[in-house]
Scaffold this active site. Structure first.
Site, PDB file in Angstrom:
ATOM      1  N   ARG A  36      18.601 -10.730  13.267  1.00 17.98           N
ATOM      2  CA  ARG A  36      19.022 -10.486  11.893  1.00 17.98           C
ATOM      3  C   ARG A  36      19.376  -9.036  11.649  1.00 17.98           C
ATOM      4  O   ARG A  36      18.612  -8.128  11.914  1.00 17.98           O
ATOM      5  CB  ARG A  36      17.906 -10.878  10.929  1.00 17.98           C
ATOM      6  CG  ARG A  36      18.136 -10.345   9.522  1.00 17.98           C
ATOM      7  CD  ARG A  36      17.340 -11.126   8.542  1.00 17.98           C
ATOM      8  NE  ARG A  36      17.112 -10.391   7.327  1.00 17.98           N
ATOM      9  CZ  ARG A  36      17.154 -10.976   6.136  1.00 17.98           C
ATOM     10  NH1 ARG A  36      17.418 -12.260   6.040  1.00 17.98           N
ATOM     11  NH2 ARG A  36      16.912 -10.291   5.063  1.00 17.98           N
ATOM     12  N   ARG A  80      24.711 -10.357   5.973  1.00 13.79           N
ATOM     13  CA  ARG A  80      23.558 -10.545   6.841  1.00 13.79           C
ATOM     14  C   ARG A  80      23.806 -11.644   7.872  1.00 13.79           C
ATOM     15  O   ARG A  80      24.604 -12.545   7.664  1.00 13.79           O
ATOM     16  CB  ARG A  80      22.281 -10.839   6.036  1.00 13.79           C
ATOM     17  CG  ARG A  80      22.273 -12.088   5.189  1.00 13.79           C
ATOM     18  CD  ARG A  80      22.810 -11.936   3.765  1.00 13.79           C
ATOM     19  NE  ARG A  80      22.426 -10.762   3.001  1.00 13.79           N
ATOM     20  CZ  ARG A  80      21.307 -10.641   2.307  1.00 13.79           C
ATOM     21  NH1 ARG A  80      20.432 -11.606   2.282  1.00 13.79           N
ATOM     22  NH2 ARG A  80      21.077  -9.555   1.624  1.00 13.79           N
ATOM     23  N   ASP A 135      15.632 -18.724   3.071  1.00 12.24           N
ATOM     24  CA  ASP A 135      14.869 -18.564   1.831  1.00 12.24           C
ATOM     25  C   ASP A 135      14.055 -19.813   1.546  1.00 12.24           C
ATOM     26  O   ASP A 135      14.615 -20.917   1.522  1.00 12.24           O
ATOM     27  CB  ASP A 135      15.810 -18.324   0.650  1.00 12.24           C
ATOM     28  CG  ASP A 135      16.474 -16.956   0.677  1.00 12.24           C
ATOM     29  OD1 ASP A 135      15.893 -16.029   1.278  1.00 12.24           O
ATOM     30  OD2 ASP A 135      17.565 -16.822   0.091  1.00 12.24           O
TER      31      ASP A 135
HETATM   32  N1  ROI Z   1      26.309 -15.118  -1.570  1.00 17.36           N
HETATM   33  C1  ROI Z   1      26.564 -16.329  -1.079  1.00 17.36           C
HETATM   34  N2  ROI Z   1      27.702 -16.941  -1.424  1.00 17.36           N
HETATM   35  N3  ROI Z   1      25.706 -16.961  -0.247  1.00 17.36           N
HETATM   36  C2  ROI Z   1      24.527 -16.389   0.127  1.00 17.36           C
HETATM   37  O1  ROI Z   1      23.754 -16.992   0.887  1.00 17.36           O
HETATM   38  C3  ROI Z   1      24.222 -15.109  -0.376  1.00 17.36           C
HETATM   39  N4  ROI Z   1      23.063 -14.491  -0.050  1.00 17.36           N
HETATM   40  C4  ROI Z   1      22.744 -13.312  -0.561  1.00 17.36           C
HETATM   41  C5  ROI Z   1      23.624 -12.602  -1.544  1.00 17.36           C
HETATM   42  C6  ROI Z   1      23.904 -11.194  -1.047  1.00 17.36           C
HETATM   43  C7  ROI Z   1      22.897 -12.553  -2.880  1.00 17.36           C
HETATM   44  N5  ROI Z   1      24.896 -13.265  -1.757  1.00 17.36           N
HETATM   45  C8  ROI Z   1      25.138 -14.501  -1.238  1.00 17.36           C
HETATM   46  O2  ROI Z   1      21.590 -12.747  -0.238  1.00 17.36           O
END
Ligand code: ROI
Length: 161
Positions: A81, A90, A95
């Site tokens: 990561r 990332r 989550d």
């Molecule tokens: N935006 C999208 N579309 N999908 C994500 O998984 C995602 N994850 C994040 C942030 C940066 C908030 N934006 C994201 O952590």
């Protein structure tokens, strides 16, 4: 006790589809897994980053919430990561969205995950797995963002088989 947990998967660095496949394979070592469709989603946050690959996994597990969080963080780290900036790109994000019907607030973990009801890239895949799901007393199906979704489905629910 066996618990149903929902885990959000996201990636927009590297070979994201392969990274998510490998993450699902590792989740399967923790219990039975069902996955949503695979989606492509415009970034929430800075717009000068690649689109995300997003999906949700439903995991039936005996792990307690913090033990599950440890495993999710281990899998993120094993994927090499990289996170370039806050709200930025990332390699792999896992989550813990929901853990049964539990409400959890501590230094490491807030469940239901913050923002769950505002993020189409979480709500739409959750509905693939359970069209009747309710979160914080809200039926996901009835949320406005379901009608105004910006996601595109890339693959059906067999993508991680
Ligand atoms: N935006 C999208 N579309 N999908 C994500 O998984 C995602 N994850 C994040 C942030 C940066 C908030 N934006 C994201 O952590």
């Amino acid at each position: 006790m066996m618990t149903k947990a929902y885990i959000g998967l996201g990636s927009n660095l590297g070979d994201s589809e392969q990274i998510l496949r490998e993450a699902v394979a590792k989740l399967r070592t923790l219990g039975a897994v069902a996955v949503s469709k695979l989606y492509r989603s415009p970034p929430m946050g800075p717009q000068d980053q690649p689109n995300y690959y997003n999906a949700v996994a439903e995991l039936s597990t005996h792990l307690e919430p913090l033990a599950l969080l440890d495993e999710l963080q281990r899998i993120e780290n094993e994927a090499g990561r990289v996170r370039l900036r806050r709200w930025g790109e990332r390699t792999l994000d896992l989550d813990l969205l929901l853990y049964a019907e539990k409400n959890i607030i501590n230094e490491r973990l807030t469940v239901p995950h913050i923002g769950i009801l505002e993020r189409d890239f979480v709500v739409i895949p959750l509905l693939d797995l359970d069209p009747t799901l309710q979160v914080k007393g809200q039926s996901l199906q009835s949320l406005d963002l379901v009608q105004h979704s910006t996601l595109s489905a890339l693959a059906d629910q067999t993508w991680a088989d």
